[in-house]
Design an enzyme around this catalytic site. Structure first.
Site, PDB file in Angstrom:
ATOM      1  N   SER A 136      31.296  41.280  57.717  1.00 47.57           N
ATOM      2  CA  SER A 136      32.257  40.512  58.528  1.00 47.57           C
ATOM      3  C   SER A 136      31.999  40.780  60.004  1.00 47.57           C
ATOM      4  CB  SER A 136      33.673  40.974  58.171  1.00 47.57           C
ATOM      5  OG  SER A 136      34.616  40.442  59.083  1.00 47.57           O
ATOM      6  N   TYR A 149      39.922  47.712  56.807  1.00 51.62           N
ATOM      7  CA  TYR A 149      38.955  46.628  56.585  1.00 51.62           C
ATOM      8  C   TYR A 149      37.769  46.764  57.549  1.00 51.62           C
ATOM      9  CZ  TYR A 149      37.217  41.878  55.759  1.00 51.62           C
ATOM     10  OH  TYR A 149      36.423  40.791  55.444  1.00 51.62           O
ATOM     11  N   LYS A 153      33.833  47.635  56.400  1.00 50.32           N
ATOM     12  CA  LYS A 153      32.744  46.689  56.698  1.00 50.32           C
ATOM     13  C   LYS A 153      31.703  47.328  57.616  1.00 50.32           C
ATOM     14  CE  LYS A 153      34.128  43.071  54.294  1.00 50.32           C
ATOM     15  NZ  LYS A 153      33.386  42.647  53.087  1.00 50.32           N
TER      16      LYS A 153
HETATM   17  P1  NDP Z   1      38.777  35.772  48.372  1.00 49.85           P
HETATM   18  O1  NDP Z   1      39.901  36.763  48.398  1.00 49.85           O
HETATM   19  O2  NDP Z   1      39.070  34.327  48.510  1.00 49.85           O
HETATM   20  O3  NDP Z   1      37.892  36.002  47.070  1.00 49.85           O
HETATM   21  C1  NDP Z   1      37.465  37.303  46.740  1.00 49.85           C
HETATM   22  C2  NDP Z   1      36.963  37.319  45.317  1.00 49.85           C
HETATM   23  O4  NDP Z   1      36.572  38.684  45.020  1.00 49.85           O
HETATM   24  C3  NDP Z   1      38.052  36.947  44.314  1.00 49.85           C
HETATM   25  O5  NDP Z   1      37.516  36.194  43.259  1.00 49.85           O
HETATM   26  C4  NDP Z   1      38.519  38.327  43.822  1.00 49.85           C
HETATM   27  O6  NDP Z   1      39.066  38.305  42.532  1.00 49.85           O
HETATM   28  C5  NDP Z   1      37.211  39.090  43.836  1.00 49.85           C
HETATM   29  N1  NDP Z   1      37.491  40.531  43.815  1.00 49.85           N
HETATM   30  C6  NDP Z   1      38.258  41.226  44.688  1.00 49.85           C
HETATM   31  N2  NDP Z   1      38.372  42.500  44.286  1.00 49.85           N
HETATM   32  C7  NDP Z   1      37.664  42.623  43.140  1.00 49.85           C
HETATM   33  C8  NDP Z   1      37.422  43.684  42.239  1.00 49.85           C
HETATM   34  N3  NDP Z   1      37.957  44.896  42.425  1.00 49.85           N
HETATM   35  N4  NDP Z   1      36.648  43.463  41.151  1.00 49.85           N
HETATM   36  C9  NDP Z   1      36.109  42.244  40.934  1.00 49.85           C
HETATM   37  N5  NDP Z   1      36.319  41.184  41.740  1.00 49.85           N
HETATM   38  C10 NDP Z   1      37.092  41.368  42.830  1.00 49.85           C
HETATM   39  O7  NDP Z   1      37.809  36.264  49.560  1.00 49.85           O
HETATM   40  P2  NDP Z   1      36.715  35.461  50.423  1.00 49.85           P
HETATM   41  O8  NDP Z   1      35.953  34.531  49.574  1.00 49.85           O
HETATM   42  O9  NDP Z   1      37.367  34.999  51.657  1.00 49.85           O
HETATM   43  O10 NDP Z   1      35.788  36.698  50.854  1.00 49.85           O
HETATM   44  C11 NDP Z   1      34.513  36.942  50.291  1.00 49.85           C
HETATM   45  C12 NDP Z   1      33.801  37.967  51.160  1.00 49.85           C
HETATM   46  O11 NDP Z   1      33.717  37.476  52.501  1.00 49.85           O
HETATM   47  C13 NDP Z   1      34.512  39.312  51.258  1.00 49.85           C
HETATM   48  O12 NDP Z   1      33.546  40.339  51.272  1.00 49.85           O
HETATM   49  C14 NDP Z   1      35.217  39.232  52.591  1.00 49.85           C
HETATM   50  O13 NDP Z   1      35.471  40.513  53.120  1.00 49.85           O
HETATM   51  C15 NDP Z   1      34.206  38.466  53.389  1.00 49.85           C
HETATM   52  N6  NDP Z   1      34.737  37.807  54.565  1.00 49.85           N
HETATM   53  C16 NDP Z   1      35.776  36.941  54.465  1.00 49.85           C
HETATM   54  C17 NDP Z   1      36.299  36.349  55.602  1.00 49.85           C
HETATM   55  C18 NDP Z   1      37.465  35.405  55.542  1.00 49.85           C
HETATM   56  O14 NDP Z   1      38.064  35.147  56.592  1.00 49.85           O
HETATM   57  N7  NDP Z   1      37.818  34.850  54.414  1.00 49.85           N
HETATM   58  C19 NDP Z   1      35.730  36.632  56.937  1.00 49.85           C
HETATM   59  C20 NDP Z   1      34.626  37.549  56.926  1.00 49.85           C
HETATM   60  C21 NDP Z   1      34.160  38.103  55.782  1.00 49.85           C
HETATM   61  P3  NDP Z   1      40.700  38.400  42.341  1.00 49.85           P
HETATM   62  O15 NDP Z   1      41.284  37.344  43.227  1.00 49.85           O
HETATM   63  O16 NDP Z   1      40.849  38.146  40.892  1.00 49.85           O
HETATM   64  O17 NDP Z   1      41.056  39.790  42.769  1.00 49.85           O
END
Ligand code: NDP
Length: 244
Positions: A136, A149, A153
């Site tokens: 991020s 967070y 990261k």
């Molecule tokens: P979401 O929260 O929309 O999706 C995250 C996914 O990861 C979900 O399917 C969630 O499943 C899964 N997940 C979380 N914890 C676990 C776990 N312990 N075991 C297995 N699966 C897990 O996040 P984003 O798509 O927005 O984010 C994706 C990546 O991008 C992350 O690394 C985030 O830090 C990074 N990012 C996001 C930004 C943003 O603004 N959205 C900005 C910069 C970076 P469930 O919902 O079932 O827990």
């Protein structure tokens, strides 16, 4: 589609929602054999309905032992996207032990562990590999209420560099993508307040948040042979936030 994905085996974590889900679909459409790992079974069921070639793997990455067994059995893979993460926002003085532990386990520990399991199998098979860790802009800038967070990261960026150093001789590349805010579920929970989001957008030279596809395209580039000489790097998908 990138010809470099045809028939390649790919593992995408956090593939139930958001960016990870879109990466899994894009890789599958480009001809890769995709395993989609996530925590909520219903998300994986709807993903497989949408994209029937995808292999689901339902797992909580905070569970070290369950991860070891399930990921080893699902492999081997040539491509890995460590995308799963949690964002628990708390003021520094109110950070809880639970938020700290969960974030360290998922955002950092699971990336290290899954990468170990996958890289060991890549090396055993003698095949080249590519790993992309989803970091991020928060790895490189202090953001209010983002103590844990930002820190996880930042640790992830450094983990990726050491991995690139040690895995390079095995022809395994390791890079990160570092997006700005994306309006997925995670983005909506943390950035829906219009005043807060306007203040962030004002600091982004391109004047907008990133789209899911912006991040997907950068991940696919770093997985593909188009980036064959790139390892240990971080690709900003931040509209210029970090230079502003
Ligand atoms: P979401 O929260 O929309 O999706 C995250 C996914 O990861 C979900 O399917 C969630 O499943 C899964 N997940 C979380 N914890 C676990 C776990 N312990 N075991 C297995 N699966 C897990 O996040 P984003 O798509 O927005 O984010 C994706 C990546 O991008 C992350 O690394 C985030 O830090 C990074 N990012 C996001 C930004 C943003 O603004 N959205 C900005 C910069 C970076 P469930 O919902 O079932 O827990």
């Amino acid at each position: 589609p990138h010809p470099s994905f045809r028939g390649r085996r790919a593992l995408v974590t956090g593939a139930g929602k958001g960016i990870g889900r879109a990466v899994a679909v894009a890789l599958s459409k480009a001809g890769a054999r995709v395993t989609a790992l996530s925590r909520t079974a219903a998300d994986l069921e709807s993903l497989v309905r949408e994209c029937p070639g995808i292999e689901p793997l339902c797992l909580d990455l905070a569970d070290w032992d369950a991860t070891e067994a399930a990921v080893a059995a699902a492999g081997p893979f040539e491509l890995l996207v460590n995308n799963a993460a949690v964002a628990v926002l708390q003021p520094f003085l109110e950070v809880t032990r639970e938020a700290l532990q969960r974030s360290l386990d998922v955002n950092f520990g699971a990336v290290l562990h899954v990468s170990q399991i996958v890289a060991r199998q890549m090396i055993a098979q003698g095949v080249p590999g590519a790993i992309v860790n989803v970091s991020s802009q928060a790895s490189q800038r202090a953001l209010r209420d983002h103590t844990v967070y930002c820190s996880t990261k930042s640790a992830l960026d450094m983990l990726s560099k050491v991995m690139a150093m040690e895995l390079g001789p095995h022809k395994i590349r390791v890079n990160t993508v570092n997006p700005t805010v994306v309006m997925t579920d995670m983005g909506r929970i943390n950035w829906s307040d219009p005043q807060k989001s306007a203040a962030m957008i004002n600091r982004i030279p391109l004047g907008k948040f990133a789209e899911v596809d912006d991040v997907v395209n950068s991940i696919l580039f770093l997985l593909s042979d188009k980036s064959a000489m790139t390892t240990g790097s971080s690709l900003m998908v931040d509209g210029g936030f970090l230079v502003s």
